[in-house]
Structure formats: structure tokens, C-alpha cells
Design an enzyme around this catalytic site. Structure first.
Site, mmCIF file in Angstrom:
data_model
loop_
_atom_site.group_PDB
_atom_site.id
_atom_site.type_symbol
_atom_site.label_atom_id
_atom_site.label_comp_id
_atom_site.label_asym_id
_atom_site.label_seq_id
_atom_site.Cartn_x
_atom_site.Cartn_y
_atom_site.Cartn_z
ATOM 1 N N GLY A 45 -1.352 -8.983 12.703
ATOM 2 C CA GLY A 45 -1.856 -7.633 12.908
ATOM 3 C C GLY A 45 -2.678 -7.061 11.780
ATOM 4 C CG HIS A 91 -2.008 -1.096 1.106
ATOM 5 N ND1 HIS A 91 -2.766 -1.513 2.182
ATOM 6 C CD2 HIS A 91 -2.418 -1.852 0.054
ATOM 7 C CE1 HIS A 91 -3.593 -2.477 1.791
ATOM 8 N NE2 HIS A 91 -3.402 -2.703 0.507
HETATM 9 C C1 BJW Z 1 -3.082 -6.294 16.687
HETATM 10 C C2 BJW Z 1 -2.584 -5.540 17.698
HETATM 11 C C3 BJW Z 1 -1.408 -5.913 18.225
HETATM 12 C C4 BJW Z 1 -4.511 -4.616 17.105
HETATM 13 N N1 BJW Z 1 -0.781 -7.000 17.697
HETATM 14 N N2 BJW Z 1 -2.555 -7.333 16.137
HETATM 15 C C5 BJW Z 1 -13.131 -7.572 -3.284
HETATM 16 C C6 BJW Z 1 -14.203 -7.670 -2.423
HETATM 17 C C7 BJW Z 1 -14.644 -6.556 -1.716
HETATM 18 C C8 BJW Z 1 -14.013 -5.307 -1.888
HETATM 19 C C9 BJW Z 1 -12.951 -5.239 -2.751
HETATM 20 C C10 BJW Z 1 -12.524 -6.340 -3.416
HETATM 21 N N3 BJW Z 1 -11.447 -5.974 -4.186
HETATM 22 C C11 BJW Z 1 -11.199 -4.668 -3.994
HETATM 23 C C12 BJW Z 1 -12.118 -4.183 -3.143
HETATM 24 C C13 BJW Z 1 -12.201 -2.791 -2.708
HETATM 25 C C14 BJW Z 1 -11.224 -2.436 -1.627
HETATM 26 C C15 BJW Z 1 -11.479 -3.304 -0.396
HETATM 27 O O1 BJW Z 1 -10.838 -4.277 -0.130
HETATM 28 N N4 BJW Z 1 -12.474 -2.914 0.392
HETATM 29 C C16 BJW Z 1 -12.808 -3.668 1.603
HETATM 30 C C17 BJW Z 1 -12.621 -2.747 2.830
HETATM 31 C C18 BJW Z 1 -14.201 -4.174 1.468
HETATM 32 N N5 BJW Z 1 -9.853 -2.596 -2.090
HETATM 33 C C19 BJW Z 1 -9.272 -1.654 -2.818
HETATM 34 O O2 BJW Z 1 -9.859 -0.660 -3.175
HETATM 35 C C20 BJW Z 1 -7.836 -1.901 -3.247
HETATM 36 N N6 BJW Z 1 -7.707 -1.699 -4.635
HETATM 37 C C21 BJW Z 1 -8.141 -2.576 -5.519
HETATM 38 O O3 BJW Z 1 -8.530 -3.668 -5.228
HETATM 39 O O4 BJW Z 1 -8.079 -2.107 -6.795
HETATM 40 C C22 BJW Z 1 -8.597 -2.901 -7.867
HETATM 41 C C23 BJW Z 1 -8.170 -2.226 -9.135
HETATM 42 C C24 BJW Z 1 -7.521 -2.989 -10.106
HETATM 43 C C25 BJW Z 1 -7.129 -2.365 -11.306
HETATM 44 C C26 BJW Z 1 -7.354 -1.014 -11.499
HETATM 45 C C27 BJW Z 1 -7.974 -0.261 -10.515
HETATM 46 C C28 BJW Z 1 -8.382 -0.866 -9.337
HETATM 47 C C29 BJW Z 1 -6.909 -0.882 -2.587
HETATM 48 C C30 BJW Z 1 -6.887 -0.999 -1.105
HETATM 49 C C31 BJW Z 1 -6.044 0.141 -0.511
HETATM 50 C C32 BJW Z 1 -6.120 0.171 1.004
HETATM 51 N N7 BJW Z 1 -5.582 1.402 1.452
HETATM 52 C C33 BJW Z 1 -5.476 1.648 2.888
HETATM 53 C C34 BJW Z 1 -4.993 3.090 3.102
HETATM 54 C C35 BJW Z 1 -3.494 3.212 2.773
HETATM 55 C C36 BJW Z 1 -3.016 4.625 2.909
HETATM 56 C C37 BJW Z 1 -3.177 5.143 4.314
HETATM 57 O O5 BJW Z 1 -2.594 4.598 5.258
HETATM 58 O O6 BJW Z 1 -3.911 6.124 4.471
HETATM 59 O O7 BJW Z 1 -4.572 0.701 3.471
HETATM 60 S S1 BJW Z 1 -7.012 1.366 3.772
HETATM 61 C C38 BJW Z 1 -6.247 0.671 5.203
HETATM 62 O O8 BJW Z 1 -6.647 -0.707 5.345
HETATM 63 C C39 BJW Z 1 -4.730 0.654 4.898
HETATM 64 C C40 BJW Z 1 -4.326 -0.681 5.445
HETATM 65 O O9 BJW Z 1 -3.118 -1.109 4.873
HETATM 66 C C41 BJW Z 1 -5.511 -1.546 5.097
HETATM 67 C C42 BJW Z 1 -5.609 -2.818 5.900
HETATM 68 O O10 BJW Z 1 -5.819 -2.540 7.248
HETATM 69 P P1 BJW Z 1 -5.094 -3.421 8.362
HETATM 70 O O11 BJW Z 1 -3.640 -3.242 8.256
HETATM 71 O O12 BJW Z 1 -5.602 -4.802 8.310
HETATM 72 O O13 BJW Z 1 -5.532 -2.651 9.703
HETATM 73 P P2 BJW Z 1 -6.908 -2.798 10.531
HETATM 74 O O14 BJW Z 1 -7.023 -1.596 11.373
HETATM 75 O O15 BJW Z 1 -8.052 -3.113 9.641
HETATM 76 O O16 BJW Z 1 -6.677 -4.091 11.442
HETATM 77 C C43 BJW Z 1 -5.744 -4.086 12.495
HETATM 78 C C44 BJW Z 1 -5.702 -5.477 13.081
HETATM 79 O O17 BJW Z 1 -4.673 -5.520 14.058
HETATM 80 C C45 BJW Z 1 -7.004 -5.904 13.795
HETATM 81 O O18 BJW Z 1 -7.341 -7.223 13.393
HETATM 82 C C46 BJW Z 1 -6.612 -5.902 15.283
HETATM 83 O O19 BJW Z 1 -7.268 -6.932 16.033
HETATM 84 C C47 BJW Z 1 -5.132 -6.189 15.197
HETATM 85 N N8 BJW Z 1 -4.333 -5.683 16.300
HETATM 86 N N9 BJW Z 1 -3.495 -4.492 17.958
HETATM 87 C C48 BJW Z 1 -1.373 -7.678 16.663
HETATM 88 N N10 BJW Z 1 -0.815 -5.258 19.227
#
Ligand code: BJW
Ligand code: ZN
Length: 248
Positions: free
Chosen positions: A187, A119
Site C-alpha cells: 500500500g 513519519h
Molecule cells: C492500495 C490500496 C489498497 C490504494 N490496498 N494498496 C531523494 C530523492 C528525491 C526526493 C527526496 C529524496 N530524499 C528526500 C527527498 C524529499 C522528500 C521526498 O521523498 N520527496 C518525494 C515526494 C520526491 N522526502 C522528505 O522530505 C523526507 N525527509 C527527508 O528526506 O529529510 C532529509 C533530511 C535529513 C537531515 C536533516 C533534514 C532533512 C520526509 C518525508 C515526509 C513525508 N511526510 C508525509 C506526510 C506525513 C504527515 C501527514 O500525514 O500529513 O508522509 S507525505 C505522505 O507521503 C505521508 C506518507 O507517509 C508518504 C508516503 O505516501 P504513501 O503511504 O506511499 O501513500 P500514497 O498515497 O503515495 O500511495 C498509496 C498507495 O496505495 C498507492 O500506490 C496505491 O496504488 C495504493 N493503494 N488502495 C493496497 N486498498
């Protein structure tokens, strides 16, 4: 936690290919907010107002102010024992890849070299006009929005919703997921695609999957082992158990 006993059935050897997929939870113990869940960024801010191409077109200043605020938070934090444990895997395994969804640069700063940033990275910006990547913008920024040498507007070099992931990153991550023998997923809420599919690709191709998270996720029913706990507390022991099995 008796991970050594649990891992012994995974058939790991010195040549095993081990991958790690991380998410925001790995940096939570550094004091960097996650996205979802209590205290998460999406509880205070709306993703569609800040982390989409449409939001940036509408109000680049607002979006940059938010990213600069987060750059400031991350720049002031240090890698934690989870980042350092992953760096130990990188340093001691012949076949290894870390794929991270994190943009905070902490894996890089911890010294993990074989790293794919799915990302992007908060500390890079990309020119909308000429495509040049700038890695040297000050923290905090001196002008918002910042400008490229060519005069074009820079944007944060991160992947917003609806945008494709960097081609090379997704290729390397998909290949490694299909080829690895063990994937450790730490995480992440495992809801954002396509990153969330990597452990499933690995599983389908016959790899073992271990999840490290204090809470269950949609991935949990599909993993071989769910280690319930914080990454900074669980990862060091898990990494030692893996290294005991795969290094002579
Ligand atoms: C602990 C802890 C501790 C707490 N120890 N653990 C298919 C189905 C449905 C939707 C889609 C799909 N395909 C695509 C989509 C759309 C979308 C998507 O997935 N949406 C879903 C939310 C439904 N995806 C996209 O849009 C992606 N693009 C794409 O697919 O493009 C297709 C395309 C192809 C060709 C041309 C054009 C397009 C892009 C996704 C980009 C995500 N961006 C972000 C922001 C990045 C910039 C920024 O930081 O501002 O990335 S969103 C945000 O979520 C960020 C993260 O990397 C990402 C994941 O989050 P993460 O890391 O999992 O964090 P949390 O907060 O969700 O979870 C934390 C976890 O830690 C929890 O489980 C806690 O329990 C745990 N935890 N303390 C260990 N101490
Ligand atoms: Zn430019």
C-alpha cells in the site's frame, strides 16, 4: 492467488527475519484517504501549504485545523483485515518488524507491537519550546493551536517534507531492511524518501521482496513478486502462506 507455491522458493524457515513496510493504501479500505492517486489528499490540498515546516510557521491554525480534521476521520475508523493479518505475523514470528509510513495509529490499535512509525503519529503532538510529547490531546481539539503545559505551542508529531525522520526509527528500519530475509511492501506508492529506499536496501542485501498493491509502482520492477490487489484482500492469505512455511 497461489502464493504458497511462489513463496516456497524463498527458503524461509522458522528463524527467518520478516519485515513489512506499509503505506496509506493499507488503510484505504478503512475509508482513510491516501495521498496520491484518485481521491488522494494531494489531489485536494497542496502538500507545501500543509505538510511543511514553512506552512506551519506561516499559518499554524490552518495546518492544525487540517490535522484535527484528519485525526477525527482516523479516530472513527477500525483496523481492517490487512492490519490484523500483520498483527498475526507479529504474534507468531520470532524475528519480525513492521515499519509504517502511516500516521493513523491503526497498526498500533490493531495490536502490532514491533512497530516503527517512520513519519510519526497523528495522535501525538510535540512542544516547540520544551520538546515534550503529548499523547492525550482530545479529538477534536478544544483549542487550536493547542498549547503545552509550559505555555509553548504544540505541533503535530509527524514528519513533514524536508524534515529528518526520527533518528531511532530510521536506524531500526535501515538495520532491519539490511538484515531481513523477506520484506512485504504493502500500500505505498514507493516515491517518498527515505522510506522508499528500504525495499531496495533489503533487495541489495539479498532479501526477497513482495509488493502488495492494486497498481504498479517504481518499486515493482525490482520485486520478486507483485501481488496485484487490495491489501485487505491479499494480506490475510499472504500471511497464512508465510506462517505455513515458517511455523512448525
Ligand atoms: C492500495 C490500496 C489498497 C490504494 N490496498 N494498496 C531523494 C530523492 C528525491 C526526493 C527526496 C529524496 N530524499 C528526500 C527527498 C524529499 C522528500 C521526498 O521523498 N520527496 C518525494 C515526494 C520526491 N522526502 C522528505 O522530505 C523526507 N525527509 C527527508 O528526506 O529529510 C532529509 C533530511 C535529513 C537531515 C536533516 C533534514 C532533512 C520526509 C518525508 C515526509 C513525508 N511526510 C508525509 C506526510 C506525513 C504527515 C501527514 O500525514 O500529513 O508522509 S507525505 C505522505 O507521503 C505521508 C506518507 O507517509 C508518504 C508516503 O505516501 P504513501 O503511504 O506511499 O501513500 P500514497 O498515497 O503515495 O500511495 C498509496 C498507495 O496505495 C498507492 O500506490 C496505491 O496504488 C495504493 N493503494 N488502495 C493496497 N486498498
Ligand atoms: Zn512545552
Amino acid at each position: 492467488m497461489s502464493t504458497a507455491a511462489d513463496l516456497s522458493s524463498f527458503g524461509l524457515t522458522g528463524g527467518s527475519f520478516i519485515t513489512v513496510l506499509t503505506g496509506a493504501g493499507v488503510s484505504a479500505e478503512c475509508g482513510i484517504p491516501t495521498f496520491r492517486g484518485a481521491g488522494g489528499l494531494w489531489r485536494t490540498y497542496r502538500a507545501e501549504d500543509l505538510a511543511t515546516p514553512a506552512a506551519f510557521s506561516r499559518d499554524p491554525r490552518l495546518v492544525w485545523e487540517w490535522y484535527d480534521y484528519r485525526r477525527g476521520i482516523c479516530a472513527g475508523k477500525q483496523p481492517n483485515p490487512a492490519h490484523n493479518a500483520i498483527t498475526r505475523l507479529d504474534g507468531n514470528l520470532s524475528n519480525f518488524l513492521l515499519m509504517t509510513q502511516n500516521v493513523d495509529d491503526l497498526h498500533g490499535r490493531a495490536g502490532t507491537g514491533r512497530l516503527v512509525e517512520l513519519h510519526g503519529n497523528l495522535f501525538r503532538a510535540r512542544c516547540l519550546e520544551c520538546g515534550a510529547v503529548d499523547r492525550n490531546l482530545p479529538v477534536p481539539l478544544l483549542e487550536i493551536p493547542p498549547r503545552c503545559g509550559c505555555g509553548g505551542m504544540l505541533r503535530p508529531d509527524v514528519v513533514w517534507f524536508g524534515e529528518a525522520l526520527p533518528e531511532e526509527a530510521i536506524r531500526l528500519a535501515s538495520e532491519a531492511s539490511r538484515d531481513c530475509d523477506l520484506m512485504v511492501v504493502a500500500g505505498t506508492s514507493a516515491v517518498v524518501q527515505p522510506a522508499a529506499s528500504m525495499p531496495l536496501l533489503a533487495r541489495q542485501a539479498g532479501a526477497h521482496v513482495i509488493e502488495v498493491n492494486p497498481d504498479p509502482t517504481p518499486l515493482t520492477p525490482f520485486v520478486d513478486l507483485h501481488l496485484e490487489g487490495k491489501a485487505g484482500e491479499v494480506m490475510p492469505g499472504l500471511v497464512e502462506s508465510i506462517l505455513e512455511l515458517v511455523t512448525p
